[in-house]
Design a protein around this motif. Structure first.
Motif, PDB file in Angstrom:
ATOM      1  N   PRO A   1       0.840  -1.211   0.000  1.00  0.00           N
ATOM      2  CA  PRO A   1       0.000   0.000   0.000  1.00  0.00           C
ATOM      3  C   PRO A   1       0.864   1.245   0.000  1.00  0.00           C
ATOM      4  N   LEU A   2       0.509   2.192  -0.843  1.00  0.00           N
ATOM      5  CA  LEU A   2       1.235   3.454  -0.940  1.00  0.00           C
ATOM      6  C   LEU A   2       0.568   4.498  -0.056  1.00  0.00           C
ATOM      7  N   ARG A   3       1.378   5.288   0.609  1.00  0.00           N
ATOM      8  CA  ARG A   3       0.827   6.422   1.352  1.00  0.00           C
ATOM      9  C   ARG A   3       0.574   7.567   0.383  1.00  0.00           C
ATOM     10  N   ARG A   4      -0.259   8.494   0.817  1.00  0.00           N
ATOM     11  CA  ARG A   4      -0.690   9.553  -0.101  1.00  0.00           C
ATOM     12  C   ARG A   4       0.462  10.430  -0.588  1.00  0.00           C
ATOM     13  N   ASP A   5       1.548  10.487   0.172  1.00  0.00           N
ATOM     14  CA  ASP A   5       2.680  11.309  -0.259  1.00  0.00           C
ATOM     15  C   ASP A   5       3.779  10.488  -0.923  1.00  0.00           C
TER      16      ASP A   5
END
Length: 248
Positions: free
Chosen positions: A38-42
Motif C-alpha cells: 500500500p502506498l501512502r498519499r505522499d
C-alpha cells in the motif's frame, strides 16, 4: 490496457495504508495482479493501469488529482462518496480491522459503479479477482446504501456495547459478557438472515409483556441512566417491528 477488461497482468496502485488498503493490496496480489501497495498519499506513484484510492472520503478528491497523471483509470473504495473525481468505485460490504487474511473478500458482496461501461467493467474485474460478488449501486442511492451498511455493522456495535455495559450491572465482566452474549447474537443474526427481522423477533415486546420491559428500563435507569435514551429508542423501534406483523 483496454479498460473493458482486466488482464492478469494489469498493474494496480493501492493508495492508502489504512485498515482496508493493506488487506485489499494483499488480496489483489494473491489474485496475480501486479500490485504497488500500500502506498501512502505522499509516496511516489508509478505508472499503472489502475489507481485504487483507499483514503478517507474527504481526501478522495485531492488523492484523485495526484493519481490521475499516473493511472489510466482511478477508482475509490468509498461506499458513500459519488464518482465526481474518479472513474469507478468498488465498496466491499465487510468490516475490516486490517488483520484479515486476503480470503476475507471471498463470497462477500461488493458495490460497484462506473462513469462509463468500460470503467464499470474494470470494477467488475477487480471484484472478480477478489473472489467477491459485484452488485450495482448508483450515485443517487449511495447514501441510503451506506446507511444500511452502517446500521448493520457500526450501529449494531453500539447496541452490543450497550448490552455489555448493562450486563455489568448484573455483575458480569465485559469479557465474560461478550463470550456469553455472542452465541445469542450469532443465532439472532442467523434467524434474521433466514426469515427476516419480524419472523425472528422474540422477547417481551413481541409478547406484549410491557411490565417486563418496564422492569428492564428501571434497572438500567437506576445504574446507567445515560443508556435509557438508547434503550427507549430501541424498544420503540421494536414495537413498530412487532406491530408490522399484526397488521400484515
Amino acid at each position: 490496457m483496454n479498460p473493458s477488461s482486466l488482464p492478469a497482468s494489469a498493474s494496480v496502485a493501492v493508495i492508502g495504508a489504512g485498515r482496508l488498503g493493506g488487506v485489499l493490496a494483499a488480496a489483489l496480489r494473491r489474485a496475480g495482479l501486479a500490485v504497488h501497495a500500500p502506498l501512502r498519499r505522499d509516496d511516489e506513484i508509478p505508472a499503472v493501469d489502475v489507481a485504487l484510492l483507499c483514503v478517507p472520503d474527504a481526501a478522495i478528491a485531492a488523492a484523485a488529482r495526484v493519481a490521475r497523471p499516473h493511472a489510466r483509470l482511478v477508482g475509490h473504495v468509498s461506499g458513500a462518496t459519488p464518482l465526481d473525481d474518479v472513474d469507478f468505485s468498488i465498496h466491499p460490504l465487510q468490516t475490516f480491522t486490517g488483520a484479515e487474511q486476503p480470503q476475507v473478500f471471498h463470497g462477500i458482496g461488493c458495490a460497484v459503479a462506473g462513469r462509463t461501461d468500460d470503467a464499470l467493467a474494470v470494477a467488475d474485474g477487480l471484484v472478480a479477482a477478489l473472489g467477491a460478488r459485484a452488485f450495482r449501486v448508483d450515485d443517487e442511492h449511495r447514501a441510503a446504501y451506506h446507511a444500511a451498511a452502517s446500521m448493520a455493522s457500526n450501529l449494531l456495535l453500539t447496541t452490543l456495547d450497550a448490552a455489555e455495559q448493562v450486563a455489568a450491572i448484573a455483575g458480569i465482566r465485559s469479557d465474560d459478557a461478550r463470550a456469553l452474549l455472542a452465541p445469542l447474537v450469532r443465532q439472532t443474526v442467523a434467524n434474521w438472515e433466514a426469515t427476516g427481522a419480524r419472523a425472528a423477533l422474540t422477547g417481551p415486546i413481541v409478547r406484549g409483556d410491557e411490565s417486563t420491559v418496564a422492569r428492564q428500563r428501571d434497572a438500567i435507569a437506576e445504574e446507567r441512566p445515560d443508556l435509557v435514551v438508547l434503550f427507549d429508542a430501541l424498544c420503540d423501534g421494536t414495537r413498530t417491528l412487532a406491530a408490522r406483523g399484526e397488521s400484515a
